[in-house]
Scaffold this motif. Sequence first.
Motif, mmCIF file in Angstrom:
data_model
loop_
_atom_site.group_PDB
_atom_site.id
_atom_site.type_symbol
_atom_site.label_atom_id
_atom_site.label_comp_id
_atom_site.label_asym_id
_atom_site.label_seq_id
_atom_site.Cartn_x
_atom_site.Cartn_y
_atom_site.Cartn_z
ATOM 1 N N LYS A 402 22.192 -18.240 -34.180
ATOM 2 C CA LYS A 402 22.990 -19.499 -34.244
ATOM 3 C C LYS A 402 22.620 -20.444 -32.994
ATOM 4 N N LYS A 403 22.311 -19.846 -31.857
ATOM 5 C CA LYS A 403 22.102 -20.712 -30.622
ATOM 6 C C LYS A 403 20.604 -21.342 -30.888
ATOM 7 N N ASN A 405 19.735 -22.468 -33.836
ATOM 8 C CA ASN A 405 19.729 -23.341 -34.882
ATOM 9 C C ASN A 405 19.070 -22.875 -35.898
ATOM 10 N N ASN A 408 21.605 -21.152 -40.294
ATOM 11 C CA ASN A 408 21.866 -21.761 -41.504
ATOM 12 C C ASN A 408 20.804 -21.736 -42.557
ATOM 13 N N ARG A 434 12.105 -21.658 -34.442
ATOM 14 C CA ARG A 434 13.433 -21.357 -34.349
ATOM 15 C C ARG A 434 13.705 -19.964 -34.315
ATOM 16 N N ASP A 460 17.194 -33.114 -34.119
ATOM 17 C CA ASP A 460 18.626 -32.372 -34.110
ATOM 18 C C ASP A 460 18.505 -31.242 -33.866
ATOM 19 N N SER A 461 17.564 -30.355 -34.085
ATOM 20 C CA SER A 461 17.185 -29.093 -33.896
ATOM 21 C C SER A 461 17.016 -28.994 -32.262
ATOM 22 N N LYS A 464 20.286 -29.382 -30.312
ATOM 23 C CA LYS A 464 21.052 -28.172 -30.507
ATOM 24 C C LYS A 464 20.647 -26.846 -29.681
ATOM 25 N N VAL A 465 19.423 -26.812 -29.721
ATOM 26 C CA VAL A 465 18.934 -25.614 -28.824
ATOM 27 C C VAL A 465 18.943 -26.013 -27.281
#
Length: 525
Positions: A402-403, A405, A408, A434, A460-461, A464-465
Amino acid sequence: MLIPIYTGRVIDSLRTGYQEREFLSAIVFISVYSLGSSLGAGCRGGLFMCVIGSFTRRVKLALFGALANQDIGFFESVKTGELTTRLSEDTTRMGRTVALNINVLLRTLILTLGTVGLMVSLSWSLTLLVLLETPVTGLIERLYHSYHQRLTEEVRDSVARANAAANEAVSGVWLVRSFHAEAGEARRYDDRLMDTHRLKTLRDRVRAAYLLARRVRGGVCLCVCVCVCVSSSTHPGLRPLPSVLQTLISIFGDMLSSVGASKKVFEYLDRTPQCTMGTLAPEQLRGHVTFSDLRFAYPSQPDSPVLQGFNLVLKPGTLTALVGVSGGGKTTCASLLQTLYRPQHGAILLDGHPICSYQHHYLHRKVSVVTQEPVIFSRSIRDNIAYGLPDCSLDDVQQAAKKANAHNFISQLEKGYDTEVGERGGLSKSEKQRVAIARALVRRPQVLILDEFTSSLDADSEVKVLQALSSGSAPTRLVIAHRLKTVEEADHIAVIGQGRVLEQGSHRELMEARGSYYQLWEKLF
């Protein structure tokens, strides 16, 4: 050993006149001894065949463990094809040769001693006559095996080079296809195969000459024995001894050849890694890193230092970015921090202690890395993330994903975290990146090395990371990046050039100074 005795008695009884009692007695003894010999040979051979499998497995495991613990400089100087050849072919040949030779050696040694004893009891003079050929046999065997051993070693090296050429072409098949170099790689591989063929042909010719010399020697010796002992045809045991002695001498030669075959295996087993580790494993680690007056040159180019007088401090919980032109030593710093190499001068301190004084498994759980080209193994995604952590739970794997990304896209796969992926297929480059980030984060490291880790991530990734890496009790982060956003948000920036830190500070401070960082910034961005 007794079978020839009773065979001679059967022949004597038929020649001098048939005597049923003596004939049947000899036949019974021949049958009993033949059955006992067969049972003994079968049990001995079966036992050694079982030993071969166990011995080979243990040698392969020992060699693999020795290779896995070698320093990175060793793998830079030895090609992968050569290592796989030693691991797959030489260990197998070594196991079969040693076990089979010991098998035949034990049988032949006992047979020789027994046969000599029987022959001496029958006629010591005839025994001495038969033994006269032993020095000639020993000389031929010694000359042959010394030369044959050298040729065999050259053949193995040639096979290793051919395997290395094939491995390089297969591993880089996309590059080969892109540059239309199939014909060139085929010619290169053919050249390696021709070298191997030439050496094998020479070895076979030497073998043929040796067999011819051995046959001529055996024929001459037999003629001499027959001429001298024409009246001793009733003496059984005269003929078996030369072949037994010849086998015994040949076994010693084959044992020497097997030692030659295992020469490289023992060299790798006995090689001591240059990067040995200590035993320090404290419960608490702050993650304070100090590069102190480092000087380093790669083992392949000892006269071309990459770092000279390199000094840098990474404070706990901060994000430090290394910038500079290619070849300036940024990735080298990351490699030294992972203890992949040892500096020739200076030291790297972790919380005030030399980094090499820490226990190996402890250090690499506290110091983790994400590279630009992540390696994904042929196993499940869960096993890839929990790589090297046998006690890692699924919950820990999911939290790390999750951290990074990655949760999902993993959840959308048919088998989720149990999805099997190949080392080259199954995931896109962004997904592999990832998974690699999750593999680093699942260890909850105190020092995190990020070498161009966002190069394959979308915007986006990346956001988030970076947010996940900065939240909570963030580790000490060393980032090698060219992306504007990553460099700007770093707590500390170090400009590396000519093997040392040219200037350092925050983004604003370095831009105001209008030095090396400012000039580099204008060029890159």
